[in-house]
Design an enzyme around this catalytic site. Structure first.
Site, PDB file in Angstrom:
ATOM      1  N   ASN A  27       0.994  -1.083   0.114  1.00 54.48           N
ATOM      2  CA  ASN A  27      -0.142  -0.084  -0.005  1.00 54.48           C
ATOM      3  C   ASN A  27       1.015   1.116   0.025  1.00 54.48           C
ATOM      4  O   ASN A  27       1.506   1.571   0.918  1.00 54.48           O
ATOM      5  CB  ASN A  27      -0.627   0.001   1.149  1.00 54.48           C
ATOM      6  CG  ASN A  27      -2.045   1.120   1.162  1.00 54.48           C
ATOM      7  OD1 ASN A  27      -1.922   1.999   0.416  1.00 54.48           O
ATOM      8  ND2 ASN A  27      -2.847   1.142   2.256  1.00 54.48           N
ATOM      9  N   LYS A  30       3.473   0.493   2.762  1.00 53.00           N
ATOM     10  CA  LYS A  30       3.198  -0.323   4.057  1.00 53.00           C
ATOM     11  C   LYS A  30       3.294  -1.904   3.211  1.00 53.00           C
ATOM     12  O   LYS A  30       2.792  -1.834   2.028  1.00 53.00           O
ATOM     13  CB  LYS A  30       1.761  -0.076   4.349  1.00 53.00           C
ATOM     14  CG  LYS A  30       1.698   0.802   5.681  1.00 53.00           C
ATOM     15  CD  LYS A  30       0.481   0.592   6.163  1.00 53.00           C
ATOM     16  CE  LYS A  30       0.030   1.842   6.745  1.00 53.00           C
ATOM     17  NZ  LYS A  30      -1.484   2.487   6.982  1.00 53.00           N
ATOM     18  N   ARG A  37      -2.368  -2.036  -3.745  1.00 53.19           N
ATOM     19  CA  ARG A  37      -3.708  -1.022  -3.331  1.00 53.19           C
ATOM     20  C   ARG A  37      -3.798   0.037  -4.195  1.00 53.19           C
ATOM     21  O   ARG A  37      -2.796   0.871  -4.120  1.00 53.19           O
ATOM     22  CB  ARG A  37      -4.046  -0.803  -1.796  1.00 53.19           C
ATOM     23  CG  ARG A  37      -4.969  -0.402  -1.466  1.00 53.19           C
ATOM     24  CD  ARG A  37      -5.054   0.298  -0.140  1.00 53.19           C
ATOM     25  NE  ARG A  37      -6.607   0.963   0.104  1.00 53.19           N
ATOM     26  CZ  ARG A  37      -6.681   1.688   1.283  1.00 53.19           C
ATOM     27  NH1 ARG A  37      -5.508   1.709   2.023  1.00 53.19           N
ATOM     28  NH2 ARG A  37      -7.573   2.010   1.292  1.00 53.19           N
ATOM     29  N   HIS A  88     -13.233   1.808   0.089  1.00 52.08           N
ATOM     30  CA  HIS A  88     -12.963   1.109   1.253  1.00 52.08           C
ATOM     31  C   HIS A  88     -13.610  -0.133   0.805  1.00 52.08           C
ATOM     32  O   HIS A  88     -13.876  -1.159   1.505  1.00 52.08           O
ATOM     33  CB  HIS A  88     -13.713   1.502   2.395  1.00 52.08           C
ATOM     34  CG  HIS A  88     -13.169   2.592   3.418  1.00 52.08           C
ATOM     35  ND1 HIS A  88     -13.983   3.499   3.824  1.00 52.08           N
ATOM     36  CD2 HIS A  88     -12.063   2.919   3.257  1.00 52.08           C
ATOM     37  CE1 HIS A  88     -13.453   4.502   4.333  1.00 52.08           C
ATOM     38  NE2 HIS A  88     -12.339   4.224   4.129  1.00 52.08           N
ATOM     39  N   HIS A  90     -17.737   0.628   7.907  1.00 52.98           N
ATOM     40  CA  HIS A  90     -16.206   0.712   7.783  1.00 52.98           C
ATOM     41  C   HIS A  90     -16.150   2.145   8.596  1.00 52.98           C
ATOM     42  O   HIS A  90     -16.019   3.083   7.867  1.00 52.98           O
ATOM     43  CB  HIS A  90     -15.576   0.630   6.401  1.00 52.98           C
ATOM     44  CG  HIS A  90     -14.197   0.897   6.530  1.00 52.98           C
ATOM     45  ND1 HIS A  90     -13.001  -0.047   6.386  1.00 52.98           N
ATOM     46  CD2 HIS A  90     -13.426   2.045   6.836  1.00 52.98           C
ATOM     47  CE1 HIS A  90     -11.947   0.415   6.571  1.00 52.98           C
ATOM     48  NE2 HIS A  90     -12.046   1.509   6.722  1.00 52.98           N
ATOM     49  N   GLY A 127     -13.614   4.482  10.313  1.00 56.33           N
ATOM     50  CA  GLY A 127     -12.168   4.738  10.950  1.00 56.33           C
ATOM     51  C   GLY A 127     -12.041   6.107  10.881  1.00 56.33           C
ATOM     52  O   GLY A 127     -12.970   7.043  10.726  1.00 56.33           O
ATOM     53  N   ASN A 128     -10.821   6.683  10.177  1.00 52.53           N
ATOM     54  CA  ASN A 128     -10.532   8.121  10.234  1.00 52.53           C
ATOM     55  C   ASN A 128     -11.321   8.554   9.075  1.00 52.53           C
ATOM     56  O   ASN A 128     -12.075   9.598   8.996  1.00 52.53           O
ATOM     57  CB  ASN A 128      -9.068   8.364   9.911  1.00 52.53           C
ATOM     58  CG  ASN A 128      -8.578   9.688  10.251  1.00 52.53           C
ATOM     59  OD1 ASN A 128      -9.473  10.700  10.898  1.00 52.53           O
ATOM     60  ND2 ASN A 128      -7.523  10.137   9.648  1.00 52.53           N
ATOM     61  N   ARG A 160     -13.605  15.001   7.961  1.00 55.33           N
ATOM     62  CA  ARG A 160     -14.284  15.313   6.519  1.00 55.33           C
ATOM     63  C   ARG A 160     -15.846  15.676   7.048  1.00 55.33           C
ATOM     64  O   ARG A 160     -16.373  14.968   8.053  1.00 55.33           O
ATOM     65  CB  ARG A 160     -14.172  14.069   5.721  1.00 55.33           C
ATOM     66  CG  ARG A 160     -12.841  13.941   5.044  1.00 55.33           C
ATOM     67  CD  ARG A 160     -13.236  12.979   3.875  1.00 55.33           C
ATOM     68  NE  ARG A 160     -11.840  12.539   3.329  1.00 55.33           N
ATOM     69  CZ  ARG A 160     -11.494  11.323   3.460  1.00 55.33           C
ATOM     70  NH1 ARG A 160     -12.162  10.123   3.835  1.00 55.33           N
ATOM     71  NH2 ARG A 160     -10.147  10.861   3.069  1.00 55.33           N
ATOM     72  N   ASP A 188      -9.592  12.909  16.262  1.00 56.52           N
ATOM     73  CA  ASP A 188      -9.494  11.304  16.809  1.00 56.52           C
ATOM     74  C   ASP A 188     -10.610  11.078  17.625  1.00 56.52           C
ATOM     75  O   ASP A 188     -10.989  11.690  18.665  1.00 56.52           O
ATOM     76  CB  ASP A 188      -8.091  11.269  17.331  1.00 56.52           C
ATOM     77  CG  ASP A 188      -7.666   9.588  17.602  1.00 56.52           C
ATOM     78  OD1 ASP A 188      -8.458   8.877  18.389  1.00 56.52           O
ATOM     79  OD2 ASP A 188      -6.892   9.247  17.033  1.00 56.52           O
ATOM     80  N   GLY A 198     -10.887   1.437  12.573  1.00 60.90           N
ATOM     81  CA  GLY A 198     -10.609   1.971  13.977  1.00 60.90           C
ATOM     82  C   GLY A 198     -11.641   2.213  15.024  1.00 60.90           C
ATOM     83  O   GLY A 198     -11.524   1.773  16.299  1.00 60.90           O
ATOM     84  N   ASN A 251     -13.111  -0.336  17.913  1.00 64.72           N
ATOM     85  CA  ASN A 251     -12.760   0.095  19.117  1.00 64.72           C
ATOM     86  C   ASN A 251     -13.771   0.876  19.864  1.00 64.72           C
ATOM     87  O   ASN A 251     -13.312   0.884  21.103  1.00 64.72           O
ATOM     88  CB  ASN A 251     -11.425   0.692  19.119  1.00 64.72           C
ATOM     89  CG  ASN A 251     -10.451  -0.244  18.534  1.00 64.72           C
ATOM     90  OD1 ASN A 251      -9.884  -1.138  19.345  1.00 64.72           O
ATOM     91  ND2 ASN A 251      -9.831   0.257  17.383  1.00 64.72           N
ATOM     92  N   GLU A 284      -7.651  -5.938   4.753  1.00 62.84           N
ATOM     93  CA  GLU A 284      -7.481  -5.660   3.720  1.00 62.84           C
ATOM     94  C   GLU A 284      -6.364  -6.304   2.911  1.00 62.84           C
ATOM     95  O   GLU A 284      -6.411  -6.732   1.779  1.00 62.84           O
ATOM     96  CB  GLU A 284      -7.345  -4.013   3.470  1.00 62.84           C
ATOM     97  CG  GLU A 284      -8.744  -3.243   3.651  1.00 62.84           C
ATOM     98  CD  GLU A 284      -8.659  -1.731   4.053  1.00 62.84           C
ATOM     99  OE1 GLU A 284      -8.142  -1.573   5.012  1.00 62.84           O
ATOM    100  OE2 GLU A 284      -8.994  -0.768   3.239  1.00 62.84           O
TER     101      GLU A 284
END
Ligand code: AMP
Length: 392
Positions: free
Chosen positions: A7, A14, A88, A177, A203, A205-206, A236, A278, A326, A330, A379
């Site tokens: 990625n 990554k 990706r 995603h 999904h 997350g951030n 966003r 966050d 995320g 969590n 992923e």
């Protein structure tokens, strides 16, 4: 066969290497600040993580170091063992509805689609070209974030704008995603023990998106032409009245790029709370009684509930609601708020079961009309599966 999931961002790479088809993770890591002062990388092998500071001029150098690490850790004895490399790619437009093997035409299309993903697609091309140089014998594939959403019917992917905007400029909903939504949907079907299911996958997350999935196929998703649509996210705004853009350009004298920055980087959790993008900081703010954090979370949860209600109608019911990424994996508070918000259709949380982070489990009560699950996303393994299938 050894398969590498990659990625690439503009300054990052990554990776995760698998033994396939066993799906065993052999080594993983992350190169950061590529081309920027202070570059470094981390490698995780056998549960131990090492961080190394090293000058990284470009992605090719990162791949060369990656090879050295593979050899040093004896993950491979020679590079011929690496049969596939899956990259990706964020935006595949309506050209790609599945993972494909890289060739010149594929690269040209990804390049052409850069106008829709200016930060991501060019970075992926840099990564692909570097990998081709360093691993000339491996099958290179591209796995698109948008591909899974290509099964949406046109009434869901078209905007009510003049039709030639779609024909000439490709203005339509693409979603994002997709690899994650597909992974958790496959897993949910395994849990439910059948393939003909109606799923709503969150999904969150951030970046955050929700999909409606019928019999394994996406029929609707909340992100649009770009990722800034649908849910409220870390920074966003998601869905807003589009005319706010021209109104603010007029009122505040913003340029187009300034207003885009506000909507992408200064809105969402951050914009409402004034504290952070966050969700952990928002939850700490809520604990401390910060009114703006409480409001931000209420708005955030409400938007998710609104989308689930809408997709529930569209699917004609729902067999499972899935939380992933995320926040979804969590945040007990967000999950609890969403399940409570769906009480009118009989959803009921199990607060004790919900008191968990990052583990696959059912978090709704036994008598909930719809079972709700946490399914941690993966992923990388989806990229490895598709790449292995094509490399064989
Ligand atoms: P992702 O984009 O999937 O990596 O998700 C990142 C987001 O997940 C972070 O910005 C946090 O808001 C959220 N997150 C991660 N860990 C936790 C946690 N323990 N509790 C609440 N939110 C978390």
């Amino acid at each position: 066969m050894k398969v590498l999931s990659v990625n690439c961002g503009s300054s990052s790479l990554k990776f995760q290497m698998y033994e396939m088809p066993e799906e065993k993770v052999l080594i993983s890591g992350n190169f950061e600040r590529i081309g920027i002062e202070g570059s470094f990388y981390t490698v995780k092998f056998n549960g131990e993580k090492a961080k190394k500071e090293v000058a990284l001029e470009n992605h090719k150098e990162a791949f060369q170091i990656l090879i050295q690490e593979l050899l040093d850790y004896k993950v491979v004895e020679n590079l011929e063992e690496v049969g596939g490399i899956g990259h990706r790619v964020v935006q595949g437009g309506d050209y790609f509805d599945k993972t494909v093997v890289v060739d010149d035409e594929v690269i040209a299309k990804i390049e052409e689609l850069s106008t829709l993903a200016p930060l991501h697609n060019p970075a992926a091309i840099i990564g692909i070209k570097a990998a081709q140089e360093v691993f000339p014998n491996a099958t290179q594939t591209v796995v698109f974030d948008t591909a899974f959403h290509q099964t949406m019917p046109e009434e869901n992917y078209l905007y009510a704008l003049p039709y030639d905007f779609y024909e000439k400029y490709k203005v339509r909903r693409y979603g994002a995603h997709g690899t994650s939504h597909k992974y958790v949907a496959l897993r949910a079907n395994e849990i439910l023990g059948r393939e003909n299911t109606r799923l709503i996958t969150c999904h969150i997350g951030n970046g955050a998106s929700i999909s409606a999935i019928k019999d394994g196929k996406c029929i609707n998703t909340s992100m649009g032409l770009t990722p800034n649509a649908g849910l409220i996210m870390g920074s966003r705004c998601g869905d807003i009245d589009a005319t706010i853009v021209t109104y603010l350009i007029d009122k505040k004298g913003f340029s187009a790029s300034e207003i885009e920055k506000v909507m992408n980087k200064e809105s969402g959790f951050l914009g409402i709370s004034g504290v952070s993008s966050d969700s952990r900081d928002i939850e700490a703010g809520i604990e401390a009684g910060n009114e703006k954090c409480i409001l931000a979370q209420r708005m955030y949860v409400k938007r998710i509930v609104d989308y689930i209600a809408k997709y529930y109608m569209e699917l004609g019911g729902c067999d499972a609601i899935i939380f992933t990424a995320g926040v979804g994996e969590n945040s007990m508070g967000v999950r609890l708020g969403v399940m409570n918000g769906l009480a009118a259709i009989g959803v009921k949380a199990d607060p004790e079961a919900n008191n968990i982070r990052g583990e696959e489990r059912m978090v709704s009560a036994a008598d909930s009309s719809i079972p709700c699950y946490i399914i941690p996303t993966d992923e990388e393994v989806m990229i490895a599966r598709d790449t292995y299938a094509l490399a064989q």
